[in-house]
Enzyme design. Structure first.
Site, short mmCIF file in Angstrom:
data_model
loop_
_atom_site.label_atom_id
_atom_site.label_comp_id
_atom_site.label_asym_id
_atom_site.label_seq_id
_atom_site.Cartn_x
_atom_site.Cartn_y
_atom_site.Cartn_z
N ALA A 199 12.77 45.57 30.05
CA ALA A 199 11.97 46.65 29.44
C ALA A 199 12.79 47.35 28.37
O ALA A 199 12.33 47.57 27.24
CB ALA A 199 11.53 47.64 30.51
N VAL A 200 14.03 47.71 28.69
CA VAL A 200 14.88 48.38 27.70
C VAL A 200 15.31 47.36 26.62
O VAL A 200 15.45 47.71 25.44
CB VAL A 200 16.09 49.06 28.37
N GLY A 201 15.45 46.11 27.01
CA GLY A 201 15.78 45.06 26.03
C GLY A 201 14.75 45.04 24.90
O GLY A 201 15.10 44.89 23.72
N GLU A 218 21.39 40.40 27.08
CA GLU A 218 21.72 39.83 28.39
C GLU A 218 20.84 40.54 29.40
O GLU A 218 21.10 41.69 29.76
CB GLU A 218 23.21 40.07 28.69
N CYS A 252 23.25 40.88 38.29
CA CYS A 252 22.16 40.26 37.52
C CYS A 252 21.95 38.81 37.90
O CYS A 252 20.84 38.31 37.84
CB CYS A 252 22.42 40.38 36.03
#
Ligand code: NAD
Length: 469
Positions: A199-201, A218, A252
């Protein structure tokens, strides 16, 4: 937002301008400066180990051994690798010249990009901020670092140490959360490396598009496991439990869910129970090696996954301590559980990013491939199978950032292999020479002698020389 972060926020444009002026001065370009910077970064890590250990304990209950293994050593190994190969990477290479352009010669000259912004998450707050920095500095850039506000002790420590180890200003730090990150992203950078959620990507990529700034993203996702290797179940379970529950599952590339055939589920659960006992004892809460959930918001989300699932291992939790035991769940039959956007239970729909491991029975490896392909391409895929045919099946018929056979997580520490996702799990890759490539521009320099003037053949008038087009 605290007064200090506000003050920092107001200095953001000046910080980026100073980083650009430093880059423009040419000071970071010579190999000697790059080597000096890499050594300074190594010294920053090795000379302040107790401070890093204390900060990571405070932020994430990360033990000193975990801090060494998964944070400091990883970055130091990356620095040593870069120092070893830097001269080779930086040497201009000869490029091919087609017959039609001969005589002539071509070189491929790597050049730094400029000012690189590195935005990092909280889960490995040293590694994921400073590992990209190694490549950024090796390639001769200047850097602005934005550590995660959710690992505040580590962020403050890095912000304090950076000016001491980089007095020339080649690396600068901006602390803060969304407002500071937003202001940073409004500035012009020459590259952005972002590690965090999808979402922030998307926010980062949209902001980068304003300046046509290239990005390395990433990201995360649901990294699946296939298991059908019964020969050494205790070893498989141990590797799986270690990979899943290290850092309380906040990794991750942690295995997100395990697929196996229904007949294997009971034995796998028993083996996982033994493995968890071996690694963290009967009460992991008392183990100095077991982590805590980063904050209450994440804790509530993770505990929410237990509702509607059958907890077969663990499940104990304590909000005050942000403790959630290593937990294995199965989902009640009610139709086959489908991992992906249409799954009934959120634990099968969302990236888990915590110590909850669902076991998803499927009929066969072929069905597991279908499940994987029905959803976003994952960051990693882990296959525990001794059958070469099954291994090939997964390698050839699925797409993921990486595939690891018989283990999980370890590729992140394989300096020299590209680390990154594909599609929704990430854009671009880094580590070793791949960082160098990501943070350099490979510039072709073509030189054509004026004599003989073969370019005349490509210039009009063509008919005069009998050239027929
Ligand atoms: P996040 O995306 O919430 O935050 C990452 C960084 O972005 C932080 O520094 C944060 O301050 C900043 N940020 C947050 N909101 C922002 C906004 N609106 N605008 C600009 N910047 C903003 O991620 P997180 O919670 O810190 O980390 C968890 C996620 O990161 C998981 O999805 C995980 O899979 C992913 N992750 C990926 C990798 C990888 O190497 N691929 C490694 C670790 C974590």
């Amino acid at each position: 937002m605290s007064a200090s972060t506000l003050a920092e926020g107001s200095r953001i444009p000046e910080t980026v301008t100073a980083a650009r002026e430093h880059f423009d001065s040419g000071a970071t370009r010579p190999l000697s400066a790059r080597i000096r910077h890499l050594r300074a970064l190594r010294a920053m890590l090795t000379e302040n180990e107790p401070d890093f250990e204390a900060a990571l304990w405070s932020d994430l209950h990360k033990s000193p051994a975990q801090t060494q293994l998964t944070e400091l050593n990883v970055v130091v190994a990356e620095i040593n690798h870069a120092l070893r190969y830097l001269r080779r990477w930086a040497r201009p290479k000869r490029g091919p010249v087609p017959v039609t352009l001969l005589p002539g010669r071509a070189r491929l000259v790597p050049e730094p990009l400029g000012v690189v912004l590195v935005i990092a998450p909280w889960n490995y707050p040293v590694q994921l901020l400073l590992d990209p920095l190694v490549g950024v500095l090796a390639a001769g850039n200047t850097a602005v670092l934005k550590p995660s506000e959710l690992a505040p002790a580590t962020a403050a420590l890095i912000a304090r140490l950076v000016p001491r180890y980089f007095p020339d200003g080649a690396v600068r730090t901006v602390q803060g959360g969304v407002p500071e990150a937003t202001e940073l992203l409004a500035q012009r950078f020459d590259h952005i490396v972002f590690t965090g959620g999808g979402a922030v990507g998307r926010v980062v990529m949209r902001a980068a598009a304003e300046h046509l700034t290239p990005v390395t993203l990433e990201l995360g996702g649901k990294s699946p496991v296939w298991f059908d290797d019964d020969a050494d179940l205790p070893a498989v379970a141990r590797r799986l439990a270690w990979a899943k529950f290290t850092n309380a599952g906040q990794t991750c590339v942690a295995p997100d869910y395990v697929m196996t055939t229904p007949d294997r589920v009971p034995a796998l659960v028993t083996a996982l129970r033994h493995a968890i006992d071996d690694l963290w004892g009967a009460d992991p809460r008392a183990s100095g090696e077991y982590g805590r959930i980063v904050n209450e918001h994440q804790f509530d989300r993770l505990v929410g996954y237990l509702t509607g699932a059958e907890v077969v291992i663990g499940g104990d939790h304590d909000r005050g301590q942000r403790y959630l035991a290593p937990t294995v769940v199965t989902l009640p039959d009610g139709g086959r559980p489908v991992v992906g956007p249409l799954a009934d239970h959120p634990v099968l729909r969302e990236e888990i990013f915590g110590p909850v491991l669902p076991i998803v029975p499927v009929a066969s490896a072929e069905e597991a491939v279908q499940v994987i392909n029905a959803w976003d391409k994952p960051l990693a895929l882990y296959v525990f199978s001794s059958s070469p045919r099954t291994r090939r099946l997964f390698e050839r018929h699925t797409s993921s950032g990486a595939v690891v056979h018989n283990a999980a997580l370890i590729h992140a520490a394989a300096t020299g292999l590209p680390f990154g996702g594909v599609g929704p799990s990430g854009i671009g890759a880094y580590h070793g020479s791949y960082s160098w490539r990501s943070f350099s521009h490979l510039k072709p320099v073509l030189t054509k002698p004026l004599r003989p003037d073969t370019l005349r053949l490509a210039q009009p008038p063509f008919t005069a020389r009998g050239v027929r087009l």
